[in-house]
Design a protein around this motif. Structure first.
Motif, PDB file in Angstrom:
ATOM      1  N   GLY A  37     -20.115 -35.527 -56.831  1.00  0.00           N
ATOM      2  CA  GLY A  37     -19.619 -36.521 -57.777  1.00  0.00           C
ATOM      3  C   GLY A  37     -19.243 -37.840 -57.171  1.00  0.00           C
ATOM      4  O   GLY A  37     -19.041 -38.817 -57.879  1.00  0.00           O
ATOM      5  N   ALA A  38     -19.136 -37.905 -55.825  1.00  0.00           N
ATOM      6  CA  ALA A  38     -18.762 -39.144 -55.155  1.00  0.00           C
ATOM      7  C   ALA A  38     -19.997 -39.826 -54.590  1.00  0.00           C
ATOM      8  O   ALA A  38     -20.932 -39.171 -54.127  1.00  0.00           O
ATOM      9  CB  ALA A  38     -17.755 -38.887 -54.043  1.00  0.00           C
ATOM     10  N   ASP A  39     -19.979 -41.142 -54.625  1.00  0.00           N
ATOM     11  CA  ASP A  39     -21.078 -41.921 -54.059  1.00  0.00           C
ATOM     12  C   ASP A  39     -20.477 -43.086 -53.280  1.00  0.00           C
ATOM     13  O   ASP A  39     -19.616 -43.809 -53.797  1.00  0.00           O
ATOM     14  CB  ASP A  39     -22.014 -42.433 -55.146  1.00  0.00           C
ATOM     15  N   VAL A  40     -20.923 -43.255 -52.050  1.00  0.00           N
ATOM     16  CA  VAL A  40     -20.473 -44.347 -51.193  1.00  0.00           C
ATOM     17  C   VAL A  40     -21.659 -45.264 -50.950  1.00  0.00           C
ATOM     18  O   VAL A  40     -22.674 -44.843 -50.391  1.00  0.00           O
ATOM     19  CB  VAL A  40     -19.922 -43.824 -49.852  1.00  0.00           C
ATOM     20  N   ASP A  41     -21.561 -46.521 -51.387  1.00  0.00           N
ATOM     21  CA  ASP A  41     -22.698 -47.417 -51.218  1.00  0.00           C
ATOM     22  C   ASP A  41     -22.688 -48.035 -49.827  1.00  0.00           C
ATOM     23  O   ASP A  41     -21.822 -47.756 -48.991  1.00  0.00           O
ATOM     24  CB  ASP A  41     -22.736 -48.492 -52.311  1.00  0.00           C
ATOM     25  N   ALA A  42     -23.685 -48.883 -49.579  1.00  0.00           N
ATOM     26  CA  ALA A  42     -23.851 -49.444 -48.243  1.00  0.00           C
ATOM     27  C   ALA A  42     -22.700 -50.351 -47.843  1.00  0.00           C
ATOM     28  O   ALA A  42     -22.498 -50.610 -46.654  1.00  0.00           O
ATOM     29  CB  ALA A  42     -25.172 -50.216 -48.169  1.00  0.00           C
ATOM     30  N   SER A  43     -21.918 -50.842 -48.803  1.00  0.00           N
ATOM     31  CA  SER A  43     -20.783 -51.703 -48.493  1.00  0.00           C
ATOM     32  C   SER A  43     -19.472 -50.940 -48.404  1.00  0.00           C
ATOM     33  O   SER A  43     -18.417 -51.533 -48.231  1.00  0.00           O
ATOM     34  CB  SER A  43     -20.657 -52.810 -49.553  1.00  0.00           C
ATOM     35  N   GLY A  44     -19.525 -49.611 -48.557  1.00  0.00           N
ATOM     36  CA  GLY A  44     -18.313 -48.811 -48.470  1.00  0.00           C
ATOM     37  C   GLY A  44     -17.580 -48.658 -49.779  1.00  0.00           C
ATOM     38  O   GLY A  44     -16.523 -48.016 -49.824  1.00  0.00           O
ATOM     39  N   ASN A  45     -18.098 -49.229 -50.881  1.00  0.00           N
ATOM     40  CA  ASN A  45     -17.477 -49.043 -52.188  1.00  0.00           C
ATOM     41  C   ASN A  45     -17.762 -47.627 -52.684  1.00  0.00           C
ATOM     42  O   ASN A  45     -18.844 -47.084 -52.474  1.00  0.00           O
ATOM     43  CB  ASN A  45     -18.010 -50.070 -53.182  1.00  0.00           C
ATOM     44  N   ILE A  46     -16.791 -47.037 -53.370  1.00  0.00           N
ATOM     45  CA  ILE A  46     -16.895 -45.643 -53.788  1.00  0.00           C
ATOM     46  C   ILE A  46     -16.855 -45.555 -55.308  1.00  0.00           C
ATOM     47  O   ILE A  46     -16.039 -46.211 -55.973  1.00  0.00           O
ATOM     48  CB  ILE A  46     -15.754 -44.804 -53.182  1.00  0.00           C
ATOM     49  N   THR A  47     -17.748 -44.753 -55.860  1.00  0.00           N
ATOM     50  CA  THR A  47     -17.681 -44.375 -57.261  1.00  0.00           C
ATOM     51  C   THR A  47     -17.506 -42.871 -57.329  1.00  0.00           C
ATOM     52  O   THR A  47     -18.004 -42.134 -56.480  1.00  0.00           O
ATOM     53  CB  THR A  47     -18.937 -44.791 -58.047  1.00  0.00           C
ATOM     54  N   PHE A  48     -16.788 -42.417 -58.348  1.00  0.00           N
ATOM     55  CA  PHE A  48     -16.612 -40.988 -58.569  1.00  0.00           C
ATOM     56  C   PHE A  48     -16.842 -40.699 -60.035  1.00  0.00           C
ATOM     57  O   PHE A  48     -16.219 -41.322 -60.899  1.00  0.00           O
ATOM     58  CB  PHE A  48     -15.210 -40.530 -58.150  1.00  0.00           C
ATOM     59  N   GLN A  49     -17.747 -39.784 -60.296  1.00  0.00           N
ATOM     60  CA  GLN A  49     -18.162 -39.470 -61.658  1.00  0.00           C
ATOM     61  C   GLN A  49     -18.581 -40.728 -62.405  1.00  0.00           C
ATOM     62  O   GLN A  49     -18.305 -40.911 -63.589  1.00  0.00           O
ATOM     63  CB  GLN A  49     -17.048 -38.734 -62.418  1.00  0.00           C
ATOM     64  N   GLY A  50     -19.252 -41.625 -61.690  1.00  0.00           N
ATOM     65  CA  GLY A  50     -19.796 -42.824 -62.307  1.00  0.00           C
ATOM     66  C   GLY A  50     -18.820 -43.964 -62.472  1.00  0.00           C
ATOM     67  O   GLY A  50     -19.208 -45.048 -62.906  1.00  0.00           O
ATOM     68  N   LYS A  51     -17.536 -43.786 -62.120  1.00  0.00           N
ATOM     69  CA  LYS A  51     -16.540 -44.842 -62.249  1.00  0.00           C
ATOM     70  C   LYS A  51     -16.134 -45.349 -60.872  1.00  0.00           C
ATOM     71  O   LYS A  51     -15.996 -44.574 -59.923  1.00  0.00           O
ATOM     72  CB  LYS A  51     -15.298 -44.340 -63.001  1.00  0.00           C
ATOM     73  N   SER A  52     -15.915 -46.656 -60.779  1.00  0.00           N
ATOM     74  CA  SER A  52     -15.522 -47.247 -59.509  1.00  0.00           C
ATOM     75  C   SER A  52     -14.108 -46.813 -59.135  1.00  0.00           C
ATOM     76  O   SER A  52     -13.201 -46.806 -59.975  1.00  0.00           O
ATOM     77  CB  SER A  52     -15.581 -48.776 -59.591  1.00  0.00           C
ATOM     78  N   VAL A  53     -13.926 -46.454 -57.873  1.00  0.00           N
ATOM     79  CA  VAL A  53     -12.591 -46.151 -57.355  1.00  0.00           C
ATOM     80  C   VAL A  53     -11.908 -47.481 -57.058  1.00  0.00           C
ATOM     81  O   VAL A  53     -12.410 -48.287 -56.271  1.00  0.00           O
ATOM     82  CB  VAL A  53     -12.677 -45.279 -56.099  1.00  0.00           C
ATOM     83  N   THR A  54     -10.784 -47.734 -57.694  1.00  0.00           N
ATOM     84  CA  THR A  54     -10.155 -49.049 -57.640  1.00  0.00           C
ATOM     85  C   THR A  54      -9.043 -49.163 -56.608  1.00  0.00           C
ATOM     86  O   THR A  54      -8.647 -50.274 -56.259  1.00  0.00           O
ATOM     87  CB  THR A  54      -9.569 -49.404 -59.014  1.00  0.00           C
ATOM     88  N   LYS A  55      -8.529 -48.035 -56.137  1.00  0.00           N
ATOM     89  CA  LYS A  55      -7.359 -48.111 -55.269  1.00  0.00           C
ATOM     90  C   LYS A  55      -7.306 -46.876 -54.387  1.00  0.00           C
ATOM     91  O   LYS A  55      -7.811 -45.815 -54.744  1.00  0.00           O
ATOM     92  CB  LYS A  55      -6.080 -48.205 -56.118  1.00  0.00           C
ATOM     93  N   VAL A  56      -6.690 -47.022 -53.198  1.00  0.00           N
ATOM     94  CA  VAL A  56      -6.504 -45.888 -52.304  1.00  0.00           C
ATOM     95  C   VAL A  56      -5.024 -45.714 -52.008  1.00  0.00           C
ATOM     96  O   VAL A  56      -4.270 -46.692 -51.885  1.00  0.00           O
ATOM     97  CB  VAL A  56      -7.305 -46.073 -50.995  1.00  0.00           C
ATOM     98  N   ARG A  57      -4.612 -44.463 -51.929  1.00  0.00           N
ATOM     99  CA  ARG A  57      -3.252 -44.111 -51.530  1.00  0.00           C
ATOM    100  C   ARG A  57      -3.322 -43.090 -50.405  1.00  0.00           C
ATOM    101  O   ARG A  57      -4.286 -42.337 -50.292  1.00  0.00           O
ATOM    102  CB  ARG A  57      -2.469 -43.526 -52.720  1.00  0.00           C
TER     103      ARG A  57
END
Length: 950
Positions: free
Chosen positions: A153-173
């Motif tokens: 369900g996770a996808d990491v693009d070439a720039s390091g941006n992450i989507t999970f279940q098709g939605k962009s991950v907006t923040k990290v904790r």
């Protein structure tokens, strides 16, 4: 007769012996003390000569087929529960055995006596999906980003941006607290995977919703990384330095450039006190922080990865993150980040403009250099004086400064006849600075009742923008419309205050009523002055392009919600009424005073089908105010071909959003299925009205030959999207097959206007642009620890648009096929060979090539504990790194081709260091001694202490 007895005895003994050879099935169920089943529990059957292990299914059941022994032991364990050992004695019958439910008690200490046969990979919770990092092994020293690449369900693009279940991950904790202000890549590309216990993807509805339990609106997708308790005391980090060169010049006519990278990170933990320092200097398109500008990625546990961003970036950045407990009642955490980036982007854009009778194609070339300086400071203080009160104070500051030099050209021609209408070159200088200040205060009080709660959230802030622009035009053909040399100064600021108040009253054992009120007031003041250069060299103010504009946007929102909670399900049903006021005043136009009122239901429903399956649905309504550029009633001619004029009579948009999610993980097979769908309908959608003026337009020479834009409210806008992922593992996830699909459909609205060249009459028609995007991917991964970690993939994407205003000669069907193979082969224990190959096939793009992108490196680990690494990298081996993108809306379609960092070589040395312990070292008895810290720290052990396991 004796022969008959002997024969019967022989048959009986034979049947008993036959049964002993075949055995019987032993069935059982594992539950907790509340009789809730525990799927995923490990059950081991031990005999005097053998052992066998199984895992409970989705209903918490297990079965051992063909058990021959009549006496054996069962060892049962489940994460978060004390292990149980049972001695079982069976009779000699041949009937299946059904054991009474085995009850596990919640654990208060960490396990260290029972060895887990296989790490439980996934936990599915109401709003959280948790992945055990140990279930997705990576090479020592690899960043946690490499683990995230493997989870379903996770996808990491070439720039390091992450989507999970098709939605962009907006923040990290990290351990539940924002890390570097939530900047995603600071954690995913710098935290080593071997320091991480698990990663969680959380649908977060905000701090106030987390406190009250009343969830509404569209949640953010947040990544939370939990650190192992064994890293709670001590320090770890790494430093890297690399040098290399381009194989050929990146820009024609220039010399080969040196490529370099220097970076480091340090994490120092001492119980509740945690300090992280990050620094980076490079010209390989590798970014450390994301301030909204271009960024790169650094994969594979070290520098030198391929940069696939547009432009070529030189980056300088440093940051500090701090967290600590000031006594037993106060927790503080915050960060400071700084970056200084220079980006050079060379691009070509082909824009097809839709028109009723004058369809045009604009071909633009651009060479742009941006110097971007960013500061960001965040701080949070949480005060818990007792068990019923909670106070959080969060000040923040950010600054963005941009200095841009751009040169380029525009050629506007008729699409049907290729007749050139306008041909000019331009030079542009832009300098802007945008400081932002903010303060947020959240207070929550739980009364001494069953769920009675009061909370208030107060916010205030100011955002400023000071901008200077100097566009200069040189016309080759066509009549000039905009002033040839402009000096545009814009000073604006927006002050915002807001409050959200919530009161919850229990009305029964499982139900509650919530009354809430939301107030928001934003005031914008903008002073725009445009000066022009006269033929005699003097600078004069241009009144038609200058203005002072002020507007206020005020929202009052009242809601009533009913919440019902059960173990299997919970829901929130509510109604919301919202009034909005938009008022503005300008020097050269009449004041505006617009009011609107919206009434909508809202609902949030969660059904926990089992411990491995959840279903949720959410509906909400929210308004969106117009921007300053959409409102200001003055023409902006900073782009001579595309002037823009605001509309002060715009109403705010109102979005109605409906979404559903379904998550399922099968403990027995390991199969994973995630899916979600969403639908958005917008009232009073703010849309563009594109007006094509004839080349000879005498009513206003400045608009002659331009494609102008103003804004209107329109009905009829809606969009829908869907996502799914199915993952099938074999051999304890050594082999994985993934199917990933996305679909989106947008019914976009715009207005297309045309001015007749004879009587100058304006004709306007509504254009409906139906855009469909379909993407289907398949991936197969092989992951054998310390041998191979590789993945083959294929993704086919269709991006198609149909306009109700038909235009011949305009491309509206773009497709791409991406084939990939990437992985790492581990040789002779300390050698690694990495490869990353991508073949992209473009269809429908004018002049597009089909690049082969191949990045590779060879790496050698050495020194004690493999602390040092030497890597030789070759990036973009075939030197074909090109990027094509397309944009479609109701007014135009565009295709853009921009430069990217091409072939280069890099030799990099990396040194990792580490000194950690699970608990603080003891300093002897008495007050000076140091014992284990309380739970809740950065990887600290839970209350009660106990040993920790790395």
């Amino acid at each position: 007769m004796k022969q008959a007895y002997f024969f019967l005895t022989f048959i009986l003994l034979l049947s008993i012996r036959t049964y002993a050879q075949t055995g019987r099935d032993v069935h059982g169920t594992v539950t907790d003390s509340t009789k809730l089943t525990l799927p995923g529990s490990t059950v081991k059957l031990l005999t005097a000569t053998d052992s066998i292990t199984t895992v409970t299914d989705a209903k918490g059941a297990f079965v051992f087929p063909g058990v021959k022994a009549t006496q054996f032991s069962l060892v049962i364990q489940s994460i978060g529960f004390d292990p149980v050992r049972r001695r079982i004695t069976l009779d000699n019958t041949n009937q299946p055995v059904f054991l009474r439910p085995i009850i596990l008690k919640t654990s208060t200490t960490m396990l260290n006596t029972v060895v887990i046969a296989d790490a439980l990979p996934i936990k599915v919770k109401e709003d959280t999906i948790e992945f055990n990092a140990a279930a997705y092994p990576v090479r020592d020293g690899a960043p946690i980003e490499d683990v995230i690449r493997k989870v379903p369900g996770a996808d990491v693009d070439a720039s390091g941006n992450i989507t999970f279940q098709g939605k962009s991950v907006t923040k990290v904790r990290v351990n539940g607290k924002d890390f570097f202000g939530g900047d995603l890549k600071t954690a995913t590309q710098n935290l080593p995977a071997d320091a991480v216990q698990n990663v969680q993807f959380v649908n977060d509805y905000g701090d106030q919703a987390n406190l009250t339990g009343i969830k509404s609106g569209d949640p953010e997708t947040i990544l939370n990384i939990n650190i192992k308790p064994s890293r709670n005391h001590g320090y770890f980090g790494q430093v890297s330095a690399g040098d290399g060169a381009d194989a050929i010049p990146q820009v024609a006519g220039t010399k080969d450039a040196d490529r370099y990278i220097a970076q480091g990170n340090l994490f120092n933990f001492n119980g509740d006190q945690q300090i992280a320092v990050l620094a980076n200097l490079n010209n390989t398109n590798t970014s450390l922080f994301n301030f909204g500008g271009p960024g790169g990625r650094q994969g594979g546990g070290g520098p030198g990865s391929s940069a696939t961003n547009n432009g070529i970036t030189t980056q300088r950045s440093i940051g500090l993150n701090y967290r600590d407990s000031w006594g037993k009642k106060i927790t503080v955490y915050g960060s400071y980040s700084f970056s200084d980036n220079t980006v050079n982007t060379i691009s070509t854009t082909i824009q097809n403009n839709i028109s009723l009778s004058n369809p045009t194609t604009n071909t633009q070339t651009s060479n742009e250099t941006d110097r971007k300086v960013n500061h960001r400071f965040t701080f949070n203080m949480e005060y818990k004086p007792d068990t019923v009160n909670y106070l959080k104070i969060s000040p923040s500051f950010s600054y963005a400064g941009v200095h841009t030099i751009q040169t380029g050209s525009n050629i506007l021609a008729r699409t049907d006849t290729a007749l050139t209408l306008t041909d000019y070159s331009y030079n542009s200088l832009v300098h802007s600075s945008s400081p932002n200040y903010g303060l947020n205060v959240l207070y929550n009080h739980r009364f001494n009742g069953h769920g009675r709660n009061f909370s208030v959230n107060l916010g205030a802030g100011r955002s400023e923008t000071d901008q200077y622009q100097n566009p200069v035009y040189n016309y080759i053909s066509g009549n000039p419309n905009a002033p040839l040399n402009q000096y545009i100064t814009t000073d604006s600021h927006t002050d915002t205050v807001s409050t959200y108040i919530s009161y919850i009253e229990p009305i029964a054992k499982h139900s509650y009523l919530e009354l809430n009120y939301n107030y928001k007031h934003s005031n914008t003041v903008a002073d725009k002055e445009t000066d022009t250069l006269s033929t005699d060299g003097s600078i004069n103010m241009y009144p038609l392009l200058s203005n002072d504009y002020t507007y206020n946007f005020i929202i009052n929102r009242v809601g009533l919600n009913y919440r019902f909670i059960q173990k299997k399900y919970n829901y929130v049903l509510g109604v919301t009424g919202q009034s909005a006021l938009l008022e503005g005043s300008s020097l050269d136009s009449a004041p505006t005073h617009l009011t609107s009122y919206n009434f909508s239901p809202n609902a949030h429903f969660v059904y926990n089908i089992s411990r491995t399956q959840t279903f949720s649905a959410n509906y909400s309504g929210a308004s969106n105010q117009p921007t300053y550029s959409e409102l200001q009633p003055v023409t902006d001619f900073s782009s001579a071909l595309y002037p823009v004029t605001g509309n002060p009579d715009l109403k705010p948009e109102y979005n109605n959003t409906f979404s559903v999610r379904y998550n399922n993980f099968d403990f027995t097979s390991g199969n994973v299925f995630f899916s979600n769908m969403s639908f958005v309908q917008t009232d009073n959608k703010i849309v563009a009205n594109t007006i094509t003026y004839p080349k000879k337009y005498t009513l206003n020479n400045k608009l002659a030959g331009t494609i102008a834009t103003d804004y209107l409210n329109a009905p009829g806008y809606y969009s829908a999207s869907a996502f799914y992922v199915f993952a099938k593992p074999w051999e304890k996830r050594k082999y994985n097959l993934f199917f990933v699909g996305n679909a989106s459909y947008t019914n976009n609205i715009s207005y297309i206007s045309n001015v007749d060249s004879t009587n100058y009459r304006e004709t306007t028609e509504k254009n409906i642009a139906k855009t469909l995007v379909l993407s289907q991917g398949i991936r197969f991964r092989v992951d054998i620890t310390d041998i191979i970690d590789a993945e083959a993939s294929s993704t086919y994407t269709v991006n198609s648009s149909q306009n109700s205003i038909s235009q011949s000669g305009i491309q509206d069907n773009f497709r791409s096929l991406v084939l990939g193979l990437n992985g790492k082969n581990y040789i002779w224990n300390n050698w690694t060979y990495s490869y990353d190959y991508t073949k992209t096939l473009y269809y429908g793009y004018k002049g597009a090539t089909n690049p082969n992108i191949f990045n590779t490196y060879v790496e050698r680990r050495f020194l004690k504990g493999n602390m040092a690494t030497l890597r030789l990298s070759a990036m973009d081996v075939f030197n074909q790194n090109t990027g094509y993108t397309n944009t479609q809306n109701g007014s135009y379609t565009t295709q853009t081709n921009a430069n990217r960092l091409g072939r280069y070589y890099l030799l990099t040395f990396t040194y990792r260091f580490r000194k950690t312990a699970g608990t603080a070292p003891k300093m002897g008895p008495g007050p000076g001694g140091m014992g284990p810290p309380p739970g809740g720290g950065f990887g600290g052990p839970p209350p009660g202490g106990g040993p920790s396991v790395d």
